[in-house]
Design a protein around this motif. Structure first.
Motif, PDB file in Angstrom:
ATOM      1  N   SER A 176       0.848  -1.192   0.000  1.00 35.54           N
ATOM      2  CA  SER A 176       0.000   0.000   0.000  1.00 35.54           C
ATOM      3  C   SER A 176       0.886   1.246   0.000  1.00 35.54           C
ATOM      4  O   SER A 176       2.055   1.192   0.318  1.00 35.54           O
ATOM      5  N   GLN A 177       0.258   2.347  -0.383  1.00 35.72           N
ATOM      6  CA  GLN A 177       0.994   3.597  -0.482  1.00 35.72           C
ATOM      7  C   GLN A 177       0.874   4.412   0.803  1.00 35.72           C
ATOM      8  O   GLN A 177      -0.178   4.436   1.432  1.00 35.72           O
ATOM      9  N   THR A 178       1.948   5.060   1.172  1.00 40.02           N
ATOM     10  CA  THR A 178       1.926   5.961   2.320  1.00 40.02           C
ATOM     11  C   THR A 178       2.645   7.250   1.956  1.00 40.02           C
ATOM     12  O   THR A 178       3.538   7.256   1.109  1.00 40.02           O
ATOM     13  N   ILE A 179       2.248   8.317   2.609  1.00 39.98           N
ATOM     14  CA  ILE A 179       2.862   9.614   2.369  1.00 39.98           C
ATOM     15  C   ILE A 179       3.271  10.198   3.703  1.00 39.98           C
ATOM     16  O   ILE A 179       2.498  10.177   4.662  1.00 39.98           O
ATOM     17  N   HIS A 180       4.487  10.692   3.765  1.00 42.57           N
ATOM     18  CA  HIS A 180       5.038  11.225   4.997  1.00 42.57           C
ATOM     19  C   HIS A 180       5.381  12.696   4.825  1.00 42.57           C
ATOM     20  O   HIS A 180       5.853  13.106   3.753  1.00 42.57           O
ATOM     21  N   GLN A 181       5.166  13.465   5.886  1.00 43.03           N
ATOM     22  CA  GLN A 181       5.578  14.862   5.902  1.00 43.03           C
ATOM     23  C   GLN A 181       6.286  15.142   7.217  1.00 43.03           C
ATOM     24  O   GLN A 181       5.870  14.657   8.262  1.00 43.03           O
ATOM     25  N   TRP A 182       7.320  15.962   7.150  1.00 44.52           N
ATOM     26  CA  TRP A 182       7.938  16.429   8.386  1.00 44.52           C
ATOM     27  C   TRP A 182       8.592  17.773   8.174  1.00 44.52           C
ATOM     28  O   TRP A 182       8.918  18.133   7.058  1.00 44.52           O
ATOM     29  N   PRO A 183       8.675  18.555   9.260  1.00 49.96           N
ATOM     30  CA  PRO A 183       8.177  18.203  10.587  1.00 49.96           C
ATOM     31  C   PRO A 183       6.661  18.348  10.698  1.00 49.96           C
ATOM     32  O   PRO A 183       6.030  18.883   9.794  1.00 49.96           O
TER      33      PRO A 183
ATOM     34  N   CYS B  88       8.464  16.033   1.967  1.00 49.32           N
ATOM     35  CA  CYS B  88       7.371  15.095   1.738  1.00 49.32           C
ATOM     36  C   CYS B  88       7.928  13.912   0.959  1.00 49.32           C
ATOM     37  O   CYS B  88       8.652  14.104  -0.027  1.00 49.32           O
ATOM     38  N   THR B  89       7.613  12.703   1.413  1.00 47.71           N
ATOM     39  CA  THR B  89       8.028  11.513   0.661  1.00 47.71           C
ATOM     40  C   THR B  89       6.847  10.559   0.537  1.00 47.71           C
ATOM     41  O   THR B  89       5.995  10.469   1.427  1.00 47.71           O
ATOM     42  N   VAL B  90       6.816   9.858  -0.572  1.00 48.04           N
ATOM     43  CA  VAL B  90       5.757   8.897  -0.847  1.00 48.04           C
ATOM     44  C   VAL B  90       6.389   7.515  -0.986  1.00 48.04           C
ATOM     45  O   VAL B  90       7.459   7.377  -1.595  1.00 48.04           O
ATOM     46  N   GLU B  91       5.724   6.521  -0.425  1.00 49.58           N
ATOM     47  CA  GLU B  91       6.193   5.143  -0.528  1.00 49.58           C
ATOM     48  C   GLU B  91       5.139   4.277  -1.199  1.00 49.58           C
ATOM     49  O   GLU B  91       3.944   4.542  -1.092  1.00 49.58           O
ATOM     50  N   GLY B  92       5.592   3.259  -1.886  1.00 51.56           N
ATOM     51  CA  GLY B  92       4.658   2.274  -2.418  1.00 51.56           C
ATOM     52  C   GLY B  92       4.106   2.573  -3.787  1.00 51.56           C
ATOM     53  O   GLY B  92       3.195   1.889  -4.253  1.00 51.56           O
ATOM     54  N   THR B  93       4.656   3.574  -4.448  1.00 57.67           N
ATOM     55  CA  THR B  93       4.227   3.886  -5.800  1.00 57.67           C
ATOM     56  C   THR B  93       5.394   4.507  -6.536  1.00 57.67           C
ATOM     57  O   THR B  93       6.355   4.959  -5.919  1.00 57.67           O
TER      58      THR B  93
ATOM     59  N   GLN C 177      14.057  13.758  -6.218  1.00 59.10           N
ATOM     60  CA  GLN C 177      13.889  12.329  -6.481  1.00 59.10           C
ATOM     61  C   GLN C 177      12.430  12.049  -6.836  1.00 59.10           C
ATOM     62  O   GLN C 177      11.554  12.875  -6.572  1.00 59.10           O
ATOM     63  N   ASP C 178      12.189  10.882  -7.385  1.00 65.99           N
ATOM     64  CA  ASP C 178      10.857  10.542  -7.895  1.00 65.99           C
ATOM     65  C   ASP C 178       9.773  10.700  -6.848  1.00 65.99           C
ATOM     66  O   ASP C 178       8.666  11.160  -7.132  1.00 65.99           O
ATOM     67  N   ARG C 179      10.086  10.304  -5.595  1.00 64.81           N
ATOM     68  CA  ARG C 179       9.053  10.293  -4.568  1.00 64.81           C
ATOM     69  C   ARG C 179       9.342  11.275  -3.446  1.00 64.81           C
ATOM     70  O   ARG C 179       8.916  11.083  -2.313  1.00 64.81           O
ATOM     71  N   GLN C 180      10.083  12.317  -3.739  1.00 64.70           N
ATOM     72  CA  GLN C 180      10.436  13.323  -2.746  1.00 64.70           C
ATOM     73  C   GLN C 180      10.065  14.704  -3.268  1.00 64.70           C
ATOM     74  O   GLN C 180      10.419  15.076  -4.398  1.00 64.70           O
ATOM     75  N   PHE C 181       9.383  15.467  -2.421  1.00 66.38           N
ATOM     76  CA  PHE C 181       8.942  16.799  -2.808  1.00 66.38           C
ATOM     77  C   PHE C 181       9.265  17.738  -1.656  1.00 66.38           C
ATOM     78  O   PHE C 181       8.951  17.441  -0.509  1.00 66.38           O
ATOM     79  N   ILE C 182       9.931  18.856  -1.967  1.00 65.94           N
ATOM     80  CA  ILE C 182      10.405  19.751  -0.922  1.00 65.94           C
ATOM     81  C   ILE C 182       9.841  21.150  -1.144  1.00 65.94           C
ATOM     82  O   ILE C 182       9.839  21.653  -2.286  1.00 65.94           O
TER      83      ILE C 182
END
Lengths: 113, 114
Positions: B1-8, B23-28, B70-75
């Motif tokens: 499954s996909q998850t999205i993380h943000q910090w802080p 922001c990073t996204v996993e699973g896609t 990177q593909d799944r990283q957004f700043i």
């Protein structure tokens, strides 16, 4: 110019009754519509969507109705539950234009036990 | 499954200081990525979106910038914060393929500029 409007900032409903949240839009190019639910200090959660080729989409207790001629959509929640209390946002997009969402200002739903 | 993380999750910064939200996204793979801001008591405003590495489009002129290294990283960045930059910042992703247009949001970052 607000292209997506939710004219009711808040709505109070008794548990077990129907909640109806409304949304109006002005851009006739919008062809995809979504509803999100948001709790404080959290990101919005996707609820249900509808394409402009349909006029109704149902998922469990949630039903979205689209009236293209009136540029109006609504979200029906039946039966309403206290856990449904949250802010609901409608959003619209033009798919071929990159699928950016334009959000309404939100409606706070309070479901009383 | 996909998850999205943000910090802080929360950040208090003085006016004029720099900003970096991640922001990073996993699973896609090859997702479309978005930055939104929600000002107090208002709806969500789209700030930036990206359909691929290094490809950034801005929706509103502002004191902020975005990058996708990177593909799944957004700043989301700023060189000098303004008081008006305070708000709740949300990252979202959607599938880059047709037929699936829902956007999925991260938990958000509460930014207070003092």
């Amino acid at each position: 110019d607000q292209q997506v409007k939710q004219n009711s900032p808040s709505l109070s409903v008794q548990e077990g009754r129907i909640s109806i949240l409304n949304c109006d839009y002005t851009n006739s190019m919008f062809d995809y519509f979504l509803w999100y639910k948001k709790y404080p200090a959290e990101g919005p959660t996707f609820l249900i969507s509808i394409s402009s080729i349909k006029d109704k989409n149902e998922d469990g207790r949630f039903t979205v109705f689209l009236n293209k001629s009136a540029k109006h959509l609504s979200l029906h929640i039946v039966p309403s539950q206290p856990g449904d209390s949250a802010v609901y946002f409608c959003a619209a997009s033009v798919i071929e234009a990159g699928n950016m969402l334009t959000f309404g200002g939100g409606t706070r739903l309070m479901v009383k036990p | 499954s996909q998850t999205i993380h943000q910090w802080p999750a929360t950040l208090v910064q003085p006016v004029g200081s720099p900003l970096s939200l991640e922001c990073t996204v996993e699973g896609t793979s090859n997702p479309n990525l978005y930055w939104y801001r929600q000002a107090a008591g208002r709806g969500l405003q789209l700030l930036f979106y990206s359909v691929g590495i290094g490809q950034i489009s801005s929706e509103v002129p502002q004191n902020l910038s975005a990058s996708r290294p990177q593909d799944r990283q957004f700043i989301l960045s700023s060189k000098k914060l303004l008081l008006s930059d305070s708000g709740f910042y949300l990252c979202a992703w959607s599938r880059g393929t047709s037929g699936r247009y829902e956007q999925y949001f991260g938990p958000g970052t509460r930014l207070t500029v003092t």
